[in-house]
Scaffold this motif. Structure first.
Motif, PDB file in Angstrom:
ATOM      1  N   SER A  85       0.870  -1.173   0.000  1.00  0.00           N
ATOM      2  CA  SER A  85       0.000   0.000   0.000  1.00  0.00           C
ATOM      3  C   SER A  85       0.907   1.222   0.000  1.00  0.00           C
ATOM      4  N   GLU A  86       0.780   2.059  -1.029  1.00  0.00           N
ATOM      5  CA  GLU A  86       1.676   3.204  -1.179  1.00  0.00           C
ATOM      6  C   GLU A  86       0.885   4.477  -1.462  1.00  0.00           C
ATOM      7  N   ASN A  87       1.521   5.588  -1.237  1.00  0.00           N
ATOM      8  CA  ASN A  87       0.908   6.910  -1.479  1.00  0.00           C
ATOM      9  C   ASN A  87      -0.423   7.053  -0.751  1.00  0.00           C
ATOM     10  N   GLY A  88      -0.385   6.713   0.529  1.00  0.00           N
ATOM     11  CA  GLY A  88      -1.583   6.869   1.339  1.00  0.00           C
ATOM     12  C   GLY A  88      -2.709   5.934   0.973  1.00  0.00           C
ATOM     13  N   ALA A  90      -3.432   4.996  -2.156  1.00  0.00           N
ATOM     14  CA  ALA A  90      -3.895   5.231  -3.530  1.00  0.00           C
ATOM     15  C   ALA A  90      -3.387   4.155  -4.482  1.00  0.00           C
ATOM     16  N   ASP A  91      -2.212   3.564  -4.181  1.00  0.00           N
ATOM     17  CA  ASP A  91      -1.622   2.536  -5.039  1.00  0.00           C
ATOM     18  C   ASP A  91      -1.469   1.234  -4.273  1.00  0.00           C
ATOM     19  N   LYS A  93       0.658  -2.172  -5.189  1.00  0.00           N
ATOM     20  CA  LYS A  93       1.585  -2.727  -6.156  1.00  0.00           C
ATOM     21  C   LYS A  93       2.044  -4.111  -5.735  1.00  0.00           C
ATOM     22  N   LYS A 116      -4.792  -1.177  -9.240  1.00  0.00           N
ATOM     23  CA  LYS A 116      -4.556  -1.729  -7.911  1.00  0.00           C
ATOM     24  C   LYS A 116      -4.517  -3.248  -7.979  1.00  0.00           C
ATOM     25  N   ASN A 499       4.736   3.706   3.571  1.00  0.00           N
ATOM     26  CA  ASN A 499       4.291   2.624   2.701  1.00  0.00           C
ATOM     27  C   ASN A 499       4.472   1.292   3.424  1.00  0.00           C
TER      28      ASN A 499
END
Length: 526
Positions: A85-88, A90-91, A93, A116, A499
């Motif tokens: 979970s990255e960028n709060g 939003a992503d 990966k 996602k 992250n």
């Protein structure tokens, strides 16, 4: 009485007719797709052969399979894969990294649209990762397959309808095919079950969307030989079990019926093509049976249960000599874990810790040598880790000396079955290692502010992979701990600045391994 008999005959007739419709529909579906060798309807945006998704790091659309595609140079056997979970948030990966922290690759990289990643499953042979993500602009969840270095990436779900979403994915044991459940955004429509070859050359719809797979998201699995799929379909009066041949001309065989009161939809033997299931006709007494999909032989294993008894789970032993079940006995008003010989002739209670019985169990599993079972149990209303000998000679609570109500987050056997690692669910929590298959001495490897329920052994048995925030406020990341407790290091070194890891998966340590090869974030869909 005559009215009752008449109603029963009427209900039986309706049920038989409905089952016939299902069988005919499955057969029609096989004709429509032309069998496993047939290609699904072509997607104009997807060239034949399962072309890489635009933005893949290597290969051109429609490029023929090459030697690197057929035999990936770097298998997943020494790696861990995880969804971040990255960028709060939003992503989301997908990454792969070797256990020593090197060779990090983002497997879901797609410059066209990041999307996602929702789930990932590693093939049993460690050569491929199948993942579900919304890479396309229509924002539905599709199924993709990629190799270890990300140079090959294919979308396998091109044949499904555009308003549909891939929910659950199962690899065939021989790693050549994937079965996956497809759900429509229209809740009036039913589940579809598809099978696709890993090379993208063939796709087939097994369940055509006229009934629901039950339990939702998990009512299907492969036989050990990869020749058959076991299905549980929600039908009038309960659920009905089928075995479906996936080689040659597909054919469905109805093997039994169950009730919605039981979540035990069925389980395949560790080798061969034997399918165990609990049959209950119109809410009648449950019977534990097995069916050999290759020979057609049916056998009743446990038939002494009463009308109100229920069986809620089935587990074949790794050596295929026994089947364990979590069974509720109405007369005693309690539930226990039982073990029945695969050939029939007995049903031994192996959980013997409490006179009140178990109110629930989760994630119970066999040891690799088939000598014992472990379960996370509610015993006399208290959370306990339960360890039981398969012959019924003894059962213990390995954490009883720590406290009367210790919720276990995870437990897993070492590849050789000689050690048992487990995590307690307290905060802060501890990671323990017990020798003697769990019955020996216990030692604490570490204590951390936040320990999560995912815990895996490395394939060589040298250590454990776990998810933790070791200090207060530290994000959830993957760590490695050596089995001697001397080395503890971060594996997911790329995750910084808040992250964190959402879930991880590894290649199973062997055919009898209790470790899962997949992780999924389907809570919002289940």
């Amino acid at each position: 009485m005559k009215g009752s008999d008449s109603a029963m005959r009427s209900a039986t007739t309706i049920r038989a007719l409905f089952a016939s419709v299902i069988l005919l529909t499955l057969a029609a579906c096989a004709e429509e797709t032309g069998g496993m060798g047939a290609r699904a309807p072509a997607d104009p945006a997807q060239p034949p052969g399962g072309a890489p998704v635009p933005g893949a790091p290597a290969g051109e659309p429609g490029e023929p399979a090459g030697p690197e595609e057929a035999d990936p140079a770097t298998p997943f056997g020494r790696s861990v894969v995880y969804i971040s979970s990255e960028n709060g948030g939003a992503d989301q990966k997908l990454y792969a990294v070797d256990v020593n922290g090197t060779n990090l690759v983002e497997l879901s990289a797609n410059p066209a649209r990041a999307g996602k990643v929702i789930s990932v499953a590693l093939s049993p042979d460690g050569r491929w990762a199948a993942y579900v993500a919304e890479h396309d602009k229509n924002r539905v969840l599709d199924l993709y397959v990629t190799n270890r270095d990300g140079s090959v990436r294919r979308k396998l779900s091109s044949g499904i309808k555009r308003d549909s979403t891939v929910r659950s994915v199962n690899w065939s044991p021989n790693s050549s095919q994937l079965a996956y459940l497809v759900s429509s955004s229209d809740f009036k429509k039913k589940d579809e079950l598809w099978v696709s070859s890993v090379d993208g050359s063939a796709s087939q719809r097994i369940v055509p969307g006229v009934v629901d797979v039950f339990p939702s998201g998990s009512g299907f699995s492969w036989s050990a030989t990869s020749r058959y799929l076991g299905l549980s379909l929600k039908m009038i009066g309960g659920n009905r079990y089928f075995t479906v041949a996936t080689t040659g001309s597909p054919s469905a065989v109805s093997v039994g019926s169950g009730s919605f009161g039981s979540t035990s939809w069925g389980a395949w033997s560790s080798s061969g093509d034997r399918f165990a299931y609990v049959s209950t006709m119109f809410g009648g007494r449950p019977i534990l049976s097995s069916y050999d999909a290759a020979t057609g032989e049916r056998r009743d294993l446990v038939n002494d249960l009463s009308l109100l008894d229920r069986i809620f789970a089935l587990r074949w032993s790794p050596n295929d000599q026994a089947i364990a079940s979590f069974t509720f006995k109405s007369l005693q008003n309690q539930a226990e874990i039982f073990v029945a010989p695969a050939g029939g002739g007995g049903n031994v209670q192996v959980s013997k810790q409490s006179a009140q019985g178990l109110s629930s169990v989760r994630n119970f599993k066999w040891s690799p040598d088939s000598s014992s079972l472990i379960a996370f149990a509610k015993d006399a209303g208290l959370d306990q880790l339960l360890l039981a000998r398969a012959d019924g000679s003894s059962s213990v609570h390995p954490l009883a000396d720590i406290g009367p109500d210790i919720k276990t987050a995870s437990a897993t056997y070492s590849p050789n079955g000689q050690s048992l690692a487990f995590i307690d669910g307290r905060s802060p929590g501890s990671l323990y290692l017990s020798d003697g298959g769990g019955f020996g001495n216990r030692r604490t490897l570490l204590t951390a502010d936040r320990l999560y329920r995912t815990l895996f052994w490395t394939r060589d048995g040298s250590g454990l992979l776990y998810e933790a925030g070791l200090e207060e406020g530290e994000p959830r990341i993957v760590h490695f701990m050596s089995s001697d407790g001397q080395e503890n290091r971060v594996v997911s070194t790329n995750l910084t600045g808040g992250n964190e890891v959402l879930c991880m998966a590894v290649m199973p340590t062997g055919i009898a391994s209790d470790q899962q090869n997949d992780c999924k974030l389907f809570s919002e869909l289940d």
